[in-house]
Scaffold this motif. Structure first.
Motif, PDB file in Angstrom:
ATOM      1  N   TYR A 265      -5.741  31.422  -6.726  1.00  0.00           N
ATOM      2  CA  TYR A 265      -5.081  31.442  -5.422  1.00  0.00           C
ATOM      3  C   TYR A 265      -3.912  32.418  -5.424  1.00  0.00           C
ATOM      4  CZ  TYR A 265      -8.004  27.379  -5.262  1.00  0.00           C
ATOM      5  OH  TYR A 265      -9.094  26.556  -5.328  1.00  0.00           O
ATOM      6  N   SER A 266      -4.000  33.402  -6.311  1.00  0.00           N
ATOM      7  CA  SER A 266      -3.000  34.460  -6.379  1.00  0.00           C
ATOM      8  C   SER A 266      -3.685  35.784  -6.110  1.00  0.00           C
ATOM      9  CB  SER A 266      -2.349  34.503  -7.770  1.00  0.00           C
ATOM     10  OG  SER A 266      -1.723  33.277  -8.079  1.00  0.00           O
ATOM     11  N   THR A 267      -2.976  36.640  -5.434  1.00  0.00           N
ATOM     12  CA  THR A 267      -3.509  37.991  -5.265  1.00  0.00           C
ATOM     13  C   THR A 267      -3.415  38.703  -6.605  1.00  0.00           C
ATOM     14  OG1 THR A 267      -1.323  38.796  -4.623  1.00  0.00           O
ATOM     15  CG2 THR A 267      -2.807  38.120  -2.845  1.00  0.00           C
ATOM     16  N   PRO A 268      -4.448  39.406  -7.050  1.00  0.00           N
ATOM     17  CA  PRO A 268      -4.387  40.088  -8.347  1.00  0.00           C
ATOM     18  C   PRO A 268      -3.436  41.276  -8.296  1.00  0.00           C
ATOM     19  CG  PRO A 268      -6.385  40.694  -7.179  1.00  0.00           C
ATOM     20  CD  PRO A 268      -5.717  39.633  -6.356  1.00  0.00           C
ATOM     21  N   GLU A 269      -2.991  41.669  -9.448  1.00  0.00           N
ATOM     22  CA  GLU A 269      -2.172  42.880  -9.515  1.00  0.00           C
ATOM     23  C   GLU A 269      -3.006  44.057  -9.018  1.00  0.00           C
ATOM     24  OE1 GLU A 269       0.119  45.786 -12.729  1.00  0.00           O
ATOM     25  OE2 GLU A 269      -0.861  43.944 -13.418  1.00  0.00           O
ATOM     26  N   GLN A 270      -2.386  44.859  -8.163  1.00  0.00           N
ATOM     27  CA  GLN A 270      -3.092  46.017  -7.599  1.00  0.00           C
ATOM     28  C   GLN A 270      -2.298  47.282  -7.881  1.00  0.00           C
ATOM     29  OE1 GLN A 270      -3.503  44.814  -3.430  1.00  0.00           O
ATOM     30  NE2 GLN A 270      -5.664  44.385  -3.800  1.00  0.00           N
ATOM     31  N   ARG A 271      -3.013  48.377  -7.965  1.00  0.00           N
ATOM     32  CA  ARG A 271      -2.370  49.661  -8.210  1.00  0.00           C
ATOM     33  C   ARG A 271      -2.946  50.710  -7.264  1.00  0.00           C
ATOM     34  NH1 ARG A 271       0.209  50.482 -13.926  1.00  0.00           N
ATOM     35  NH2 ARG A 271       1.050  48.373 -14.118  1.00  0.00           N
ATOM     36  N   ASP A 272      -2.021  51.434  -6.656  1.00  0.00           N
ATOM     37  CA  ASP A 272      -2.401  52.539  -5.778  1.00  0.00           C
ATOM     38  C   ASP A 272      -2.487  53.793  -6.644  1.00  0.00           C
ATOM     39  OD1 ASP A 272      -2.823  54.324  -3.786  1.00  0.00           O
ATOM     40  OD2 ASP A 272      -0.877  54.108  -2.815  1.00  0.00           O
ATOM     41  N   VAL A 273      -3.687  54.343  -6.776  1.00  0.00           N
ATOM     42  CA  VAL A 273      -3.864  55.470  -7.694  1.00  0.00           C
ATOM     43  C   VAL A 273      -4.564  56.642  -7.011  1.00  0.00           C
ATOM     44  CG1 VAL A 273      -3.948  53.997  -9.735  1.00  0.00           C
ATOM     45  CG2 VAL A 273      -6.078  54.606  -8.569  1.00  0.00           C
ATOM     46  N   SER A 274      -4.321  57.811  -7.567  1.00  0.00           N
ATOM     47  CA  SER A 274      -5.065  59.030  -7.217  1.00  0.00           C
ATOM     48  C   SER A 274      -5.656  59.575  -8.512  1.00  0.00           C
ATOM     49  CB  SER A 274      -4.138  60.066  -6.578  1.00  0.00           C
ATOM     50  OG  SER A 274      -3.537  59.566  -5.405  1.00  0.00           O
ATOM     51  N   HIS A 275      -6.691  60.383  -8.389  1.00  0.00           N
ATOM     52  CA  HIS A 275      -7.239  60.983  -9.608  1.00  0.00           C
ATOM     53  C   HIS A 275      -7.844  62.350  -9.324  1.00  0.00           C
ATOM     54  CE1 HIS A 275     -11.855  60.161  -9.567  1.00  0.00           C
ATOM     55  NE2 HIS A 275     -11.432  60.296  -8.343  1.00  0.00           N
ATOM     56  N   ILE A 276      -7.959  63.104 -10.379  1.00  0.00           N
ATOM     57  CA  ILE A 276      -8.695  64.373 -10.363  1.00  0.00           C
ATOM     58  C   ILE A 276      -9.855  64.189 -11.334  1.00  0.00           C
ATOM     59  CG2 ILE A 276      -8.623  66.836 -10.919  1.00  0.00           C
ATOM     60  CD1 ILE A 276      -5.587  66.725 -10.281  1.00  0.00           C
ATOM     61  N   LEU A 277     -11.074  64.442 -10.866  1.00  0.00           N
ATOM     62  CA  LEU A 277     -12.272  64.259 -11.692  1.00  0.00           C
ATOM     63  C   LEU A 277     -12.891  65.607 -12.027  1.00  0.00           C
ATOM     64  CD1 LEU A 277     -14.565  62.542 -12.959  1.00  0.00           C
ATOM     65  CD2 LEU A 277     -15.663  62.549 -10.704  1.00  0.00           C
ATOM     66  N   ILE A 278     -13.091  65.839 -13.306  1.00  0.00           N
ATOM     67  CA  ILE A 278     -13.843  67.005 -13.789  1.00  0.00           C
ATOM     68  C   ILE A 278     -15.052  66.448 -14.546  1.00  0.00           C
ATOM     69  CG2 ILE A 278     -13.806  69.100 -15.199  1.00  0.00           C
ATOM     70  CD1 ILE A 278     -11.961  69.140 -12.730  1.00  0.00           C
ATOM     71  N   LYS A 279     -16.258  66.807 -14.115  1.00  0.00           N
ATOM     72  CA  LYS A 279     -17.436  66.078 -14.598  1.00  0.00           C
ATOM     73  C   LYS A 279     -17.902  66.478 -15.996  1.00  0.00           C
ATOM     74  CE  LYS A 279     -19.147  64.670 -10.128  1.00  0.00           C
ATOM     75  NZ  LYS A 279     -20.277  64.623  -9.191  1.00  0.00           N
ATOM     76  N   LYS A 367      -0.320  31.996  -3.610  1.00  0.00           N
ATOM     77  CA  LYS A 367      -0.181  31.351  -2.307  1.00  0.00           C
ATOM     78  C   LYS A 367       0.335  29.926  -2.512  1.00  0.00           C
ATOM     79  CE  LYS A 367      -4.010  33.922  -0.231  1.00  0.00           C
ATOM     80  NZ  LYS A 367      -5.341  33.810   0.411  1.00  0.00           N
ATOM     81  N   PRO A 368       1.186  29.401  -1.611  1.00  0.00           N
ATOM     82  CA  PRO A 368       1.686  28.026  -1.756  1.00  0.00           C
ATOM     83  C   PRO A 368       0.553  27.011  -1.622  1.00  0.00           C
ATOM     84  CG  PRO A 368       2.339  28.944   0.363  1.00  0.00           C
ATOM     85  CD  PRO A 368       1.740  30.072  -0.412  1.00  0.00           C
ATOM     86  N   PHE A 369       0.707  25.860  -2.276  1.00  0.00           N
ATOM     87  CA  PHE A 369      -0.320  24.816  -2.261  1.00  0.00           C
ATOM     88  C   PHE A 369      -0.668  24.386  -0.842  1.00  0.00           C
ATOM     89  CE2 PHE A 369      -1.250  20.179  -2.241  1.00  0.00           C
ATOM     90  CZ  PHE A 369      -2.510  20.237  -2.817  1.00  0.00           C
ATOM     91  N   SER A 370       0.346  24.262   0.017  1.00  0.00           N
ATOM     92  CA  SER A 370       0.100  23.804   1.395  1.00  0.00           C
ATOM     93  C   SER A 370      -0.845  24.729   2.147  1.00  0.00           C
ATOM     94  CB  SER A 370       1.431  23.703   2.156  1.00  0.00           C
ATOM     95  OG  SER A 370       2.095  24.970   2.172  1.00  0.00           O
ATOM     96  N   GLU A 371      -0.809  26.014   1.768  1.00  0.00           N
ATOM     97  CA  GLU A 371      -1.638  26.996   2.464  1.00  0.00           C
ATOM     98  C   GLU A 371      -3.099  26.942   2.025  1.00  0.00           C
ATOM     99  OE1 GLU A 371      -1.807  31.866   2.767  1.00  0.00           O
ATOM    100  OE2 GLU A 371       0.164  30.892   2.618  1.00  0.00           O
ATOM    101  N   VAL A 372      -3.326  26.507   0.785  1.00  0.00           N
ATOM    102  CA  VAL A 372      -4.692  26.522   0.247  1.00  0.00           C
ATOM    103  C   VAL A 372      -5.256  25.124   0.017  1.00  0.00           C
ATOM    104  CG1 VAL A 372      -4.393  28.765  -0.848  1.00  0.00           C
ATOM    105  CG2 VAL A 372      -3.823  26.699  -2.122  1.00  0.00           C
ATOM    106  N   LYS A 373      -4.486  24.097   0.388  1.00  0.00           N
ATOM    107  CA  LYS A 373      -4.914  22.718   0.125  1.00  0.00           C
ATOM    108  C   LYS A 373      -6.277  22.410   0.744  1.00  0.00           C
ATOM    109  CE  LYS A 373      -3.809  17.918   1.241  1.00  0.00           C
ATOM    110  NZ  LYS A 373      -2.898  17.015   1.970  1.00  0.00           N
ATOM    111  N   ASP A 374      -6.446  22.735   2.031  1.00  0.00           N
ATOM    112  CA  ASP A 374      -7.709  22.418   2.707  1.00  0.00           C
ATOM    113  C   ASP A 374      -8.891  23.099   2.026  1.00  0.00           C
ATOM    114  OD1 ASP A 374      -6.344  20.864   4.494  1.00  0.00           O
ATOM    115  OD2 ASP A 374      -6.292  22.371   6.085  1.00  0.00           O
ATOM    116  N   LYS A 375      -8.686  24.343   1.613  1.00  0.00           N
ATOM    117  CA  LYS A 375      -9.777  25.061   0.940  1.00  0.00           C
ATOM    118  C   LYS A 375     -10.091  24.425  -0.409  1.00  0.00           C
ATOM    119  CE  LYS A 375     -11.367  29.660  -0.417  1.00  0.00           C
ATOM    120  NZ  LYS A 375     -12.049  29.148  -1.607  1.00  0.00           N
TER     121      LYS A 375
END
Length: 617
Positions: A265-279, A367-375
């Motif tokens: 019930y937690s959002t995972p760690e996220q990272r905003d990334v850019s990349h350059i790809l050389i095949k 997320k707080p318990f009250s928000e996810v209790k019903d689920k």
């Protein structure tokens, strides 16, 4: 013993007998299997073979799509063998049409390159997450559809090839302003009519039937009064959904689950990334990295050098990513970067060589318990119901088999009551559960129908099963006249009433066409006041097929309403009106309609000039 058998097998007499047996198989039609093997083709279109495997996959995909759209109604349709046969043929015909269009496109010299396939693949919304191509989503989608990357790429290439031809035909299609105006005038046309209703019920009141007529009709139409074969059916359903009703989850249990599974019930760690790809060239990637270290702007180099078609245009931006969504080596490198602006070294993955830039970090947040209790409560109910379902299913399978002459023991074992129908026909009658295709097959099996045994456990859906049995049957029977006399009288009376009403209507119309209005007064008839109708009217099919009346004249026709009453229609005039909105709609729709006609015409010609063989039904 074995020696004697070998000697016998090698004897001339035995060889002659075996030869005769093999010949009998050949003449019986089985020899083709011994000689050439079974045919793995579903159809052959010229030199193109549509394999059974591809056909069955296409059929299953289309069946799943229809099931998701239509639900139980579609399940009921699948209980009709004739519908299934028609449905399967429609899928195969569509595959044949695709093959014909593809062959025609190749004859015209149309081609699709690997680069075009790759670019199209990256743009498919079903493979994207947050607006970007997502490899894990792509792989999961292919797995659900039973594609491999290679087979899907080939499928996409063929689809793009066909679309090239479609676009070529479409680009050559156009409509003239006068065409649009004429179509708009026809569609927007209205007609002014008057009507006389000859009520069938009024005619029926005056009809008197003789016993001989009733008997004769009964004897000439036995099928109408024959009761079909019927069965009394008992059925027992076990479903996790029904079991949920008896399950309660306390607040303490829900809170304990939340504490033990907070990561869910937690959002995972996220990272905003850019990349350059050389095949394929690590040295090129190292050179680009050196430029970055010397102060070059990442987005500028990404647009110029990156070989990732999807992200290069956005300066290499991939957006927000989280664990288990990218190539593992790419992820490890991206999540090892410490702060925004950091740039990785050259990272090798299955796609090539990457240089990754970290643009931002979102830490995980619970997320707080009250928000996810019903689920949580709903999830725990589902989980407990499913666990209970599988435990009871095992009991049901065992007891229904061990006590096959009744559902009493099975019902007692799982704590669910079974139900028994009255006598019903098996052609759409009875509860919805009994219309399931697999249930129908079970009820028609020898063990259940003839031996009176419980069926095996039948899968109705996810965590939903049933056991059925036939308690009693009664054969098809022509019901005695005394029992169905009222039905015979009602049917025959209605037929005669409709005939009389139609006869009078034809007589009136004939007289009116000759200018004789006296027939109306003679039969105490009068037209209604004039009303204007459009093509959405209940009488439109008749009224809009009538000839436009000549100036000062009236056209007459007979029609039937939804209650099977006879209607005499007087068409007084035809009017057209200009509708700018309708004209605008037709300007868009007509080219599509004409394109469809063009494609149908091309397919008709291609079918007529191509050898097509069907191997499956």
């Amino acid at each position: 013993m074995m020696d004697r058998l070998r000697e016998g097998a090698n004897s001339i007499a035995i060889k002659v007998i075996l030869g005769l047996i093999i010949l009998s198989f050949v003449f019986a039609g089985i020899g083709s299997y011994l000689v050439s093997g079974s045919n793995n083709a579903a159809a052959k279109v010229g030199d193109t073979t549509i394999s059974r495997a591809k056909f069955e996959q296409a059929y299953q995909n289309e069946r799943n799509r229809m099931q998701s759209q239509m639900g139980d109604y579609f399940s009921n349709l699948l209980g009709d063998p004739s519908y299934v046969a028609s449905f399967r043929k429609s899928v195969l015909d569509r595959m044949i049409n695709d093959a014909l269009i593809e062959q025609y496109a190749k004859e015209l010299g149309l081609r699709v390159s690997d680069k075009q396939v790759r670019e199209q693949l990256l743009q498919i919304p079903a493979f994207q997450k947050d607006g970007q191509f997502d490899k894990s989503v792509y792989q999961a989608a292919l797995q659900r559809s039973q594609f491999t990357p290679d087979t899907f790429a080939e499928y996409l290439r063929q689809d793009m090839l066909r679309n090239q031809l479609m676009q070529a035909i479409q680009s050559s299609e156009f409509t003239l302003p006068d065409e649009v105006k004429q179509q708009a005038a026809l569609i927007g046309q209205t007609r002014s009519i008057r009507t006389i209703t000859l009520d069938t019920a009024d005619f029926a009141k005056k009809i008197s039937l003789k016993d001989d007529e009733i008997k004769q009709y009964y004897q000439e139409h036995p099928q109408a009064f024959t009761r079909p074969e019927q069965e009394k059916v008992s059925y027992l359903e076990l479903s996790a959904n029904a079991l949920k009703e008896g399950i309660t989850i306390s607040d303490d249990a829900a809170k304990q689950y939340y504490d033990e599974h907070k990561s869910q019930y937690s959002t995972p760690e996220q990272r905003d990334v850019s990349h350059i790809l050389i095949k394929g060239d690590e040295q090129q990637a190292q050179a680009i990295l050196k430029e970055l270290h010397n102060g070059a702007k990442f987005s500028v180099l990404a647009k110029k050098e990156s070989q990732d078609v999807g992200s290069a245009k956005q300066g290499g931006e991939l957006g927000w990513i989280e664990r288990k969504t990218m190539d593992p080596k790419f992820e490890d490198a991206a999540f090892a970067l410490k702060k925004a602006g950091d740039i990785s070294g050259v990272v090798k993955s299955s796609f090539g060589y990457h240089i990754i830039k970290l643009n931002g970090i979102k830490a995980p947040k619970a997320k707080p318990f009250s928000e996810v209790k019903d689920k949580i409560v709903a999830d725990l109910k589902d989980q407990k119901a499913v666990d209970k379902f599988y435990t009871l299913q095992d009991k049901l399978e065992k007891v229904a088999f061990e006590s096959p002459d009744s559902l009493d023991a099975a019902a007692k074992a799982i704590g669910v009551q079974y139900k028994t129908t009255d006598f019903i026909g098996m052609n759409g009658q009875g509860p919805e559960l009994l219309q399931n295709q697999d249930v129908q097959k079970a009820l028609d099996s020898e063990d259940v129908k003839d031996e009176g045994l419980n069926s095996k456990v039948i899968q109705l859906g996810p965590e939903d099963v049933a056991v059925v049995r036939v308690e009693q049957t009664r054969p098809e029977k022509l019901l005695p006249l005394e029992e169905v006399k009222s039905d015979v009288v009602k049917t025959l009376t209605t037929m005669k009433a409709e005939d009389q009403a139609n006869t009078l209507a034809d007589k009136v119309i004939d007289a009116l066409n000759k200018g004789d209005q006296s027939i109306l007064k003679a039969n105490d008839l009068a037209f209604s006041s004039e009303k204007t109708i459009d093509r959405n009217s209940a009488l439109a099919s008749t009224v809009f097929s009538m000839a436009k009346p000549q100036k000062g004249k009236v056209s007459y026709e007979r029609a039937q309403d939804e209650k099977n009453n006879t209607i005499i229609v007087a068409l007084d005039s035809v009017a057209t009106k200009s509708d700018a909105k309708l004209n605008e709609q037709l300007e868009q729709q007509l080219p599509r309609l004409l394109l469809k006609q063009d494609i149908q015409g091309i397919l008709s010609v291609l079918r007529a000039n191509t050898d097509i063989e069907y191997y499956v039904k």
